[in-house]
Design a protein around this motif. Structure first.
Motif, PDB file in Angstrom:
ATOM      1  N   UNK A 144      28.226  84.542  84.099  1.00 37.49           N
ATOM      2  CA  UNK A 144      29.047  84.302  85.197  1.00 37.49           C
ATOM      3  C   UNK A 144      30.586  84.530  84.769  1.00 37.49           C
ATOM      4  N   UNK A 145      31.394  85.260  85.002  1.00 40.14           N
ATOM      5  CA  UNK A 145      32.609  85.400  84.694  1.00 40.14           C
ATOM      6  C   UNK A 145      33.569  84.485  85.357  1.00 40.14           C
ATOM      7  N   UNK A 146      32.840  83.558  86.240  1.00 40.81           N
ATOM      8  CA  UNK A 146      33.862  82.975  86.843  1.00 40.81           C
ATOM      9  C   UNK A 146      34.663  83.518  88.113  1.00 40.81           C
ATOM     10  N   UNK A 147      35.819  82.992  88.484  1.00 44.80           N
ATOM     11  CA  UNK A 147      36.555  83.820  89.654  1.00 44.80           C
ATOM     12  C   UNK A 147      38.007  84.071  89.225  1.00 44.80           C
ATOM     13  N   UNK A 148      38.443  85.146  89.745  1.00 49.49           N
ATOM     14  CA  UNK A 148      39.822  85.563  89.277  1.00 49.49           C
ATOM     15  C   UNK A 148      40.909  84.670  90.277  1.00 49.49           C
ATOM     16  N   UNK A 149      40.482  84.339  91.493  1.00 49.80           N
ATOM     17  CA  UNK A 149      41.401  83.354  92.416  1.00 49.80           C
ATOM     18  C   UNK A 149      41.044  82.436  92.689  1.00 49.80           C
ATOM     19  N   UNK A 160      35.535  88.988  82.572  1.00 53.07           N
ATOM     20  CA  UNK A 160      34.920  89.359  81.172  1.00 53.07           C
ATOM     21  C   UNK A 160      34.995  90.809  81.065  1.00 53.07           C
ATOM     22  N   UNK A 161      34.967  91.209  79.772  1.00 50.19           N
ATOM     23  CA  UNK A 161      34.837  92.348  79.249  1.00 50.19           C
ATOM     24  C   UNK A 161      33.622  92.727  78.387  1.00 50.19           C
ATOM     25  N   UNK A 162      32.693  93.750  78.386  1.00 44.65           N
ATOM     26  CA  UNK A 162      31.604  93.881  77.865  1.00 44.65           C
ATOM     27  C   UNK A 162      31.283  95.323  77.196  1.00 44.65           C
ATOM     28  N   UNK A 163      30.984  95.080  76.119  1.00 39.76           N
ATOM     29  CA  UNK A 163      30.731  96.445  75.151  1.00 39.76           C
ATOM     30  C   UNK A 163      29.349  96.183  74.591  1.00 39.76           C
ATOM     31  N   UNK A 164      29.142  97.265  73.665  1.00 39.08           N
ATOM     32  CA  UNK A 164      27.708  97.313  73.245  1.00 39.08           C
ATOM     33  C   UNK A 164      27.456  96.111  72.184  1.00 39.08           C
ATOM     34  N   UNK A 165      28.413  95.402  71.644  1.00 36.18           N
ATOM     35  CA  UNK A 165      28.140  94.191  70.873  1.00 36.18           C
ATOM     36  C   UNK A 165      28.475  92.917  71.350  1.00 36.18           C
ATOM     37  N   UNK A 166      29.172  92.691  72.431  1.00 38.65           N
ATOM     38  CA  UNK A 166      29.607  91.629  72.715  1.00 38.65           C
ATOM     39  C   UNK A 166      30.188  91.478  74.410  1.00 38.65           C
ATOM     40  N   UNK A 167      30.083  90.099  74.709  1.00 39.86           N
ATOM     41  CA  UNK A 167      30.628  89.896  76.234  1.00 39.86           C
ATOM     42  C   UNK A 167      31.845  88.877  75.733  1.00 39.86           C
ATOM     43  N   UNK A 168      32.988  89.087  76.211  1.00 35.64           N
ATOM     44  CA  UNK A 168      34.240  88.195  76.303  1.00 35.64           C
ATOM     45  C   UNK A 168      34.645  87.843  77.492  1.00 35.64           C
ATOM     46  N   UNK A 174      46.812  84.449  80.367  1.00 36.29           N
ATOM     47  CA  UNK A 174      47.058  84.592  78.911  1.00 36.29           C
ATOM     48  C   UNK A 174      46.363  85.896  78.313  1.00 36.29           C
ATOM     49  N   UNK A 175      45.671  86.487  78.768  1.00 33.78           N
ATOM     50  CA  UNK A 175      44.903  87.634  78.283  1.00 33.78           C
ATOM     51  C   UNK A 175      44.043  87.203  76.933  1.00 33.78           C
ATOM     52  N   UNK A 176      44.088  85.669  76.751  1.00 37.19           N
ATOM     53  CA  UNK A 176      43.214  85.252  75.613  1.00 37.19           C
ATOM     54  C   UNK A 176      41.699  85.312  75.724  1.00 37.19           C
ATOM     55  N   UNK A 177      40.842  85.636  74.620  1.00 42.47           N
ATOM     56  CA  UNK A 177      39.706  85.502  74.795  1.00 42.47           C
ATOM     57  C   UNK A 177      39.124  84.017  74.583  1.00 42.47           C
TER      58      UNK A 177
END
Length: 185
Positions: A144-149, A160-168, A174-177
């Motif tokens: 669950x990526x939580x909430x923006x607002x 979150x961002x998701x690719x073939x290797x991981x979810x961040x 802050x744009x930090x992982x």
């Protein structure tokens, strides 16, 4: 490499969405957006988020409409579909992904422990405004990526961002992982 942006519980907050889209487009270069519901309306139990503007929120989302896959949240209604130029009335969606599947839903209708999901599948949900990152006994990752607002845990907006290797999990401010989780160990 395909990159998904996973966003939930916008609740009509155009300022938070604008920040998220800027990061997704210019920092992470998202190919596709997975929206997990509660897009335009704040709902009767939530406070109105700072920056609430359902009209502007719909304009921002319509600008990326060809790259959106969305599901309906408990605060979304049929009238919201009139504002959005992509489907938002499905209770769930499934996407084949790296030999597995992504099952996406808002989180108020489906329980991942009773769905016919298999080891390596990814269950994405929102609804609680709380980040979730765990693996069930059957090997299904729940995220669950939580909430923006209207975040609850953590206390700042996330997506979150998701690719073939991981979810961040990404801190909206802050744009930090905050969390980086390999999908397959």
């Amino acid at each position: 490499m395909m990159l998904f942006a996973v966003i939930s519980d916008i609740h009509g907050c155009a300022t938070a969405l604008e920040r998220a889209l800027d990061l997704c487009e210019n920092t992470f270069h998202a190919d596709c957006y997975l929206l997990l519901g509660d897009v335009l309306y704040h709902g009767p139990r939530n406070r109105i988020a700072d920056g609430y503007d359902a009209g502007k929120t719909s304009q921002l989302l319509n600008s990326i409409r060809g790259r959106v896959i969305a599901v309906r949240g408990n605060c979304d209604a049929e009238v919201d579909q009139m504002m959005l130029q992509f489907p938002i009335t499905a209770d769930c969606n499934q996407i084949p992904f790296c030999g597995h599947r992504i099952f996406m839903t808002h989180g108020h209708l489906y329980d991942p422990s009773v769905l016919p999901l298999e080891k390596g599948d990814l269950f994405l949900s929102g609804h609680t405004h709380r980040v979730r990152n765990d693996v069930l006994e059957n090997g299904v990752r729940c995220f669950n990526p939580g909430s923006l607002s209207l975040p609850k845990e953590p206390s700042y907006g996330t997506f979150a961002v998701l690719d073939e290797k991981s979810i961040r999990l990404i801190n909206l401010d802050t744009a930090e992982t905050v969390i980086e989780q390999p999908l397959w160990n």
